[in-house]
Scaffold this motif. Structure first.
Motif, PDB file in Angstrom:
ATOM      1  N   THR A 204      98.175  12.948   7.074  1.00 50.94           N
ATOM      2  CA  THR A 204      99.328  12.783   6.186  1.00 50.94           C
ATOM      3  C   THR A 204     100.359  11.827   6.773  1.00 50.94           C
ATOM      4  OG1 THR A 204      98.993  15.027   5.342  1.00 50.94           O
ATOM      5  CG2 THR A 204     101.138  14.005   4.951  1.00 50.94           C
ATOM      6  N   LEU A 205     100.624  11.934   8.074  1.00 49.22           N
ATOM      7  CA  LEU A 205     101.652  11.093   8.680  1.00 49.22           C
ATOM      8  C   LEU A 205     101.248   9.629   8.776  1.00 49.22           C
ATOM      9  CD1 LEU A 205     103.036  13.397  11.533  1.00 49.22           C
ATOM     10  CD2 LEU A 205     104.005  12.942   9.282  1.00 49.22           C
ATOM     11  N   ARG A 206      99.996   9.322   8.530  1.00 48.72           N
ATOM     12  CA  ARG A 206      99.596   7.910   8.488  1.00 48.72           C
ATOM     13  C   ARG A 206     100.243   7.183   7.311  1.00 48.72           C
ATOM     14  NH1 ARG A 206      93.077   8.664   9.594  1.00 48.72           N
ATOM     15  NH2 ARG A 206      93.272   9.370  11.775  1.00 48.72           N
ATOM     16  N   ASN A 207     100.627   7.927   6.283  1.00 49.30           N
ATOM     17  CA  ASN A 207     101.287   7.314   5.125  1.00 49.30           C
ATOM     18  C   ASN A 207     102.806   7.262   5.285  1.00 49.30           C
ATOM     19  OD1 ASN A 207      98.762   7.094   3.780  1.00 49.30           O
ATOM     20  ND2 ASN A 207      98.937   9.219   3.090  1.00 49.30           N
ATOM     21  N   PHE A 208     103.324   7.714   6.427  1.00 49.27           N
ATOM     22  CA  PHE A 208     104.760   7.704   6.674  1.00 49.27           C
ATOM     23  C   PHE A 208     105.115   6.561   7.615  1.00 49.27           C
ATOM     24  CE2 PHE A 208     104.304  11.765   4.811  1.00 49.27           C
ATOM     25  CZ  PHE A 208     105.561  12.214   4.420  1.00 49.27           C
ATOM     26  N   SER A 209     106.316   6.035   7.407  1.00 49.95           N
ATOM     27  CA  SER A 209     106.820   4.965   8.270  1.00 49.95           C
ATOM     28  C   SER A 209     107.813   5.484   9.304  1.00 49.95           C
ATOM     29  CB  SER A 209     107.488   3.865   7.427  1.00 49.95           C
ATOM     30  OG  SER A 209     106.592   3.343   6.471  1.00 49.95           O
ATOM     31  N   CYS A 210     108.587   6.491   8.943  1.00 53.07           N
ATOM     32  CA  CYS A 210     109.633   6.998   9.836  1.00 53.07           C
ATOM     33  C   CYS A 210     109.913   8.462   9.524  1.00 53.07           C
ATOM     34  CB  CYS A 210     110.906   6.152   9.703  1.00 53.07           C
ATOM     35  SG  CYS A 210     111.490   5.984   8.001  1.00 53.07           S
ATOM     36  N   LEU A 211     110.604   9.113  10.457  1.00 55.14           N
ATOM     37  CA  LEU A 211     111.004  10.508  10.306  1.00 55.14           C
ATOM     38  C   LEU A 211     112.477  10.636  10.676  1.00 55.14           C
ATOM     39  CD1 LEU A 211     107.949  12.335  11.948  1.00 55.14           C
ATOM     40  CD2 LEU A 211     108.396  12.035   9.502  1.00 55.14           C
ATOM     41  N   THR A 212     113.187  11.508   9.955  1.00 54.42           N
ATOM     42  CA  THR A 212     114.615  11.701  10.172  1.00 54.42           C
ATOM     43  C   THR A 212     114.886  13.178  10.396  1.00 54.42           C
ATOM     44  OG1 THR A 212     115.082   9.848   8.685  1.00 54.42           O
ATOM     45  CG2 THR A 212     116.922  11.292   9.236  1.00 54.42           C
ATOM     46  N   THR A 213     115.668  13.483  11.428  1.00 53.48           N
ATOM     47  CA  THR A 213     116.028  14.875  11.714  1.00 53.48           C
ATOM     48  C   THR A 213     116.800  15.478  10.539  1.00 53.48           C
ATOM     49  OG1 THR A 213     116.141  14.400  14.079  1.00 53.48           O
ATOM     50  CG2 THR A 213     117.256  16.386  13.296  1.00 53.48           C
ATOM     51  N   GLY A 214     116.373  16.651  10.107  1.00 53.27           N
ATOM     52  CA  GLY A 214     117.008  17.332   8.982  1.00 53.27           C
ATOM     53  C   GLY A 214     116.272  17.164   7.670  1.00 53.27           C
ATOM     54  N   ASP A 215     115.303  16.250   7.608  1.00 53.56           N
ATOM     55  CA  ASP A 215     114.530  16.054   6.379  1.00 53.56           C
ATOM     56  C   ASP A 215     113.445  17.110   6.255  1.00 53.56           C
ATOM     57  OD1 ASP A 215     116.076  13.938   5.748  1.00 53.56           O
ATOM     58  OD2 ASP A 215     114.530  12.397   5.971  1.00 53.56           O
ATOM     59  N   SER A 216     112.921  17.247   5.033  1.00 54.76           N
ATOM     60  CA  SER A 216     111.782  18.119   4.744  1.00 54.76           C
ATOM     61  C   SER A 216     110.714  17.276   4.088  1.00 54.76           C
ATOM     62  CB  SER A 216     112.183  19.282   3.837  1.00 54.76           C
ATOM     63  OG  SER A 216     113.115  20.123   4.468  1.00 54.76           O
ATOM     64  N   ILE A 217     109.588  17.089   4.779  1.00 54.14           N
ATOM     65  CA  ILE A 217     108.500  16.290   4.243  1.00 54.14           C
ATOM     66  C   ILE A 217     107.499  17.199   3.546  1.00 54.14           C
ATOM     67  CG2 ILE A 217     108.825  14.534   6.012  1.00 54.14           C
ATOM     68  CD1 ILE A 217     106.359  15.674   7.445  1.00 54.14           C
ATOM     69  N   MET A 218     106.661  16.613   2.718  1.00 58.01           N
ATOM     70  CA  MET A 218     105.672  17.375   1.956  1.00 58.01           C
ATOM     71  C   MET A 218     104.271  16.960   2.393  1.00 58.01           C
ATOM     72  SD  MET A 218     103.396  17.442  -0.819  1.00 58.01           S
ATOM     73  CE  MET A 218     103.817  16.018  -1.815  1.00 58.01           C
ATOM     74  N   VAL A 219     103.423  17.946   2.660  1.00 56.11           N
ATOM     75  CA  VAL A 219     102.028  17.723   3.035  1.00 56.11           C
ATOM     76  C   VAL A 219     101.159  18.347   1.950  1.00 56.11           C
ATOM     77  CG1 VAL A 219     100.225  18.162   4.734  1.00 56.11           C
ATOM     78  CG2 VAL A 219     102.572  17.698   5.492  1.00 56.11           C
ATOM     79  N   ALA A 220     100.343  17.533   1.295  1.00 63.88           N
ATOM     80  CA  ALA A 220      99.467  18.008   0.222  1.00 63.88           C
ATOM     81  C   ALA A 220      98.062  18.202   0.776  1.00 63.88           C
ATOM     82  CB  ALA A 220      99.443  17.008  -0.922  1.00 63.88           C
ATOM     83  N   TYR A 221      97.506  19.413   0.531  1.00 68.80           N
ATOM     84  CA  TYR A 221      96.156  19.697   1.000  1.00 68.80           C
ATOM     85  C   TYR A 221      95.535  20.755   0.103  1.00 68.80           C
ATOM     86  CZ  TYR A 221      92.314  21.433   3.894  1.00 68.80           C
ATOM     87  OH  TYR A 221      91.086  21.829   4.340  1.00 68.80           O
ATOM     88  N   ASN A 222      94.328  20.476  -0.350  1.00 72.21           N
ATOM     89  CA  ASN A 222      93.536  21.422  -1.139  1.00 72.21           C
ATOM     90  C   ASN A 222      94.322  21.911  -2.366  1.00 72.21           C
ATOM     91  OD1 ASN A 222      91.268  22.909  -1.774  1.00 72.21           O
ATOM     92  ND2 ASN A 222      91.764  24.602  -0.372  1.00 72.21           N
ATOM     93  N   ASN A 223      94.895  20.947  -3.098  1.00 75.19           N
ATOM     94  CA  ASN A 223      95.649  21.210  -4.320  1.00 75.19           C
ATOM     95  C   ASN A 223      96.853  22.135  -4.083  1.00 75.19           C
ATOM     96  OD1 ASN A 223      93.814  19.653  -5.848  1.00 75.19           O
ATOM     97  ND2 ASN A 223      92.463  21.428  -6.139  1.00 75.19           N
ATOM     98  N   LYS A 224      97.403  22.074  -2.899  1.00 75.49           N
ATOM     99  CA  LYS A 224      98.572  22.877  -2.576  1.00 75.49           C
ATOM    100  C   LYS A 224      99.553  22.037  -1.768  1.00 75.49           C
ATOM    101  CE  LYS A 224      99.856  27.477  -0.886  1.00 75.49           C
ATOM    102  NZ  LYS A 224      99.371  28.747  -0.288  1.00 75.49           N
ATOM    103  N   LYS A 225     100.845  22.271  -1.971  1.00 70.87           N
ATOM    104  CA  LYS A 225     101.885  21.504  -1.299  1.00 70.87           C
ATOM    105  C   LYS A 225     102.539  22.378  -0.220  1.00 70.87           C
ATOM    106  CE  LYS A 225     102.940  18.685  -5.368  1.00 70.87           C
ATOM    107  NZ  LYS A 225     103.986  18.259  -6.337  1.00 70.87           N
ATOM    108  N   TYR A 226     102.636  21.801   0.957  1.00 70.67           N
ATOM    109  CA  TYR A 226     103.269  22.477   2.091  1.00 70.67           C
ATOM    110  C   TYR A 226     104.487  21.658   2.513  1.00 70.67           C
ATOM    111  CZ  TYR A 226      98.693  24.757   2.358  1.00 70.67           C
ATOM    112  OH  TYR A 226      97.543  25.434   2.076  1.00 70.67           O
ATOM    113  N   TYR A 227     105.618  22.318   2.652  1.00 66.23           N
ATOM    114  CA  TYR A 227     106.845  21.638   3.061  1.00 66.23           C
ATOM    115  C   TYR A 227     107.130  21.963   4.530  1.00 66.23           C
ATOM    116  CZ  TYR A 227     107.698  20.529  -1.812  1.00 66.23           C
ATOM    117  OH  TYR A 227     107.586  20.012  -3.091  1.00 66.23           O
ATOM    118  N   ILE A 228     107.498  20.900   5.262  1.00 65.17           N
ATOM    119  CA  ILE A 228     107.719  21.011   6.705  1.00 65.17           C
ATOM    120  C   ILE A 228     109.054  20.362   7.043  1.00 65.17           C
ATOM    121  CG2 ILE A 228     106.832  20.423   8.994  1.00 65.17           C
ATOM    122  CD1 ILE A 228     104.047  20.317   7.793  1.00 65.17           C
ATOM    123  N   ASP A 229     109.873  21.078   7.803  1.00 61.66           N
ATOM    124  CA  ASP A 229     111.176  20.553   8.234  1.00 61.66           C
ATOM    125  C   ASP A 229     111.029  19.742   9.513  1.00 61.66           C
ATOM    126  OD1 ASP A 229     112.391  21.795   6.109  1.00 61.66           O
ATOM    127  OD2 ASP A 229     113.107  23.520   7.268  1.00 61.66           O
TER     128      ASP A 229
END
Length: 318
Positions: A135-160
């Motif tokens: 998933t992180l291969r499609n990201f360019s940068c990360l910011t402290t305090g953000d919540s990113i979304m990881v999609a896997y097996n037709n389900k969405k997982y949110y990570i701080d």
């Protein structure tokens, strides 16, 4: 330098756009990364500037005071508009058509990032590390305090994004970054079993607690009853003497002290008299009395001590 119609000025890129989700232009692949789509005029301006590649931008929502960072995928949006992933709009507290400030930025390469899943379900994935790397291969940068979304097996997982080093915003393009995980937000530590109360035989502070003493069994104690119905001459246990054979049993009064001995004791009170005729006579009379009734005195002494199955025999015929 100022470009009329677009509001560009100076040597850096900074422009305000109206934002819309990626679903407006049928670009579902945007949801799996952090890249936006900008208008062609932005590319013309960026090409004339000496900026670092890959292009990174700072997003600022002045109304909610939220700041994040992103990359760019294409320059095909309508003028004055940008399209971004819907999870990013939620992270920035943006609605459809809200304005967002876009500014070019230069971020250091990251060396450390700490992530925290929202739910324990993400840890139940067979290989969460591999899914996260993909998933992180499609990201360019990360910011402290953000919540990113990881999609896997037709389900969405949110990570701080809990922490990033060496800055609060880092670039993760072509860099080795150490990843650490914090416990999920809904994780609860198992309750420790409470220690049971110590038993009576368990030692406390090095000392053993003795169990309470049990009452001892005393055989043949109670009230005696005669078979012929007549009152028993034997006393009850309550009337038995506690110590010493000083009290007679079987209704016989205790023997009284010899009068001669009492009179001699009164006469010699406070003094010891040797060779007194009275004391000698009294001693002889006492010896005679003891010689006449030796059996009675011995029987009285034995009767004063309680013994089981001792007493007189009676006939049922009377």
């Amino acid at each position: 330098m100022f470009f009329p119609g677009y509001g560009y000025h100076g040597t850096s890129f900074e422009q305000t756009y109206r934002c819309y989700p990626a679903s407006f232009i049928d670009k579902p692949q945007l949801e799996s990364g952090d890249k936006i789509i900008m208008p062609p005029s932005a590319l013309d301006r960026l090409a004339s500037l000496h900026i670092d590649y890959p292009m990174l931008f700072e997003l600022h929502n002045a109304a909610a005071e939220r700041i994040s960072h992103c990359g760019v995928l294409e320059f095909i949006a309508e003028e004055g508009m940008v399209y971004m992933p819907y999870w990013m709009m939620q992270n920035m507290l943006l609605q459809e058509g809200d304005t967002v400030r876009v500014k070019n930025a230069t971020l250091p390469k990251g060396t450390y990032v700490k992530l925290q899943p929202h739910t324990k379900d993400f840890l139940d994935i067979s290989n969460p590390k591999a899914i996260l790397e993909t998933t992180l291969r499609n990201f360019s940068c990360l910011t402290t305090g953000d919540s990113i979304m990881v999609a896997y097996n037709n389900k969405k997982y949110y990570i701080d994004i809990v922490e990033t080093k060496p800055a609060s915003a880092i670039s993760i393009i072509e860099t080795d970054c150490e990843v650490d995980f914090a416990p999920p937000l809904d994780y609860k530590e198992p309750e420790r079993p409470q220690p049971s109360a110590p038993s009576s035989s368990t030692p406390i502070h090095g000392a053993e607690v003795e169990p309470p003493a049990e009452p001892k069994f005393s055989p043949f104690t109670g009230i005696g009853r005669r078979l012929d119905g007549k009152p028993s001459k034997h006393p009850t246990p309550d009337s038995l003497p506690m110590k010493g054979p000083t009290m007679a049993t079987n209704g016989v009064k205790p023997a009284t002290t010899n009068n001669s001995q009492a009179s001699s004791s009164k006469q010699t009170a406070g003094k010891l008299v040797f060779g007194s005729s009275r004391s000698t006579a009294a001693g002889k009379e006492a010896q005679k009395g003891q010689a006449k009734e030796p059996k009675e005195n011995s029987s009285k002494t034995e009767e004063s001590k309680f013994q089981a199955f001792t007493g007189k025999k009676y006939s049922l015929k009377g």
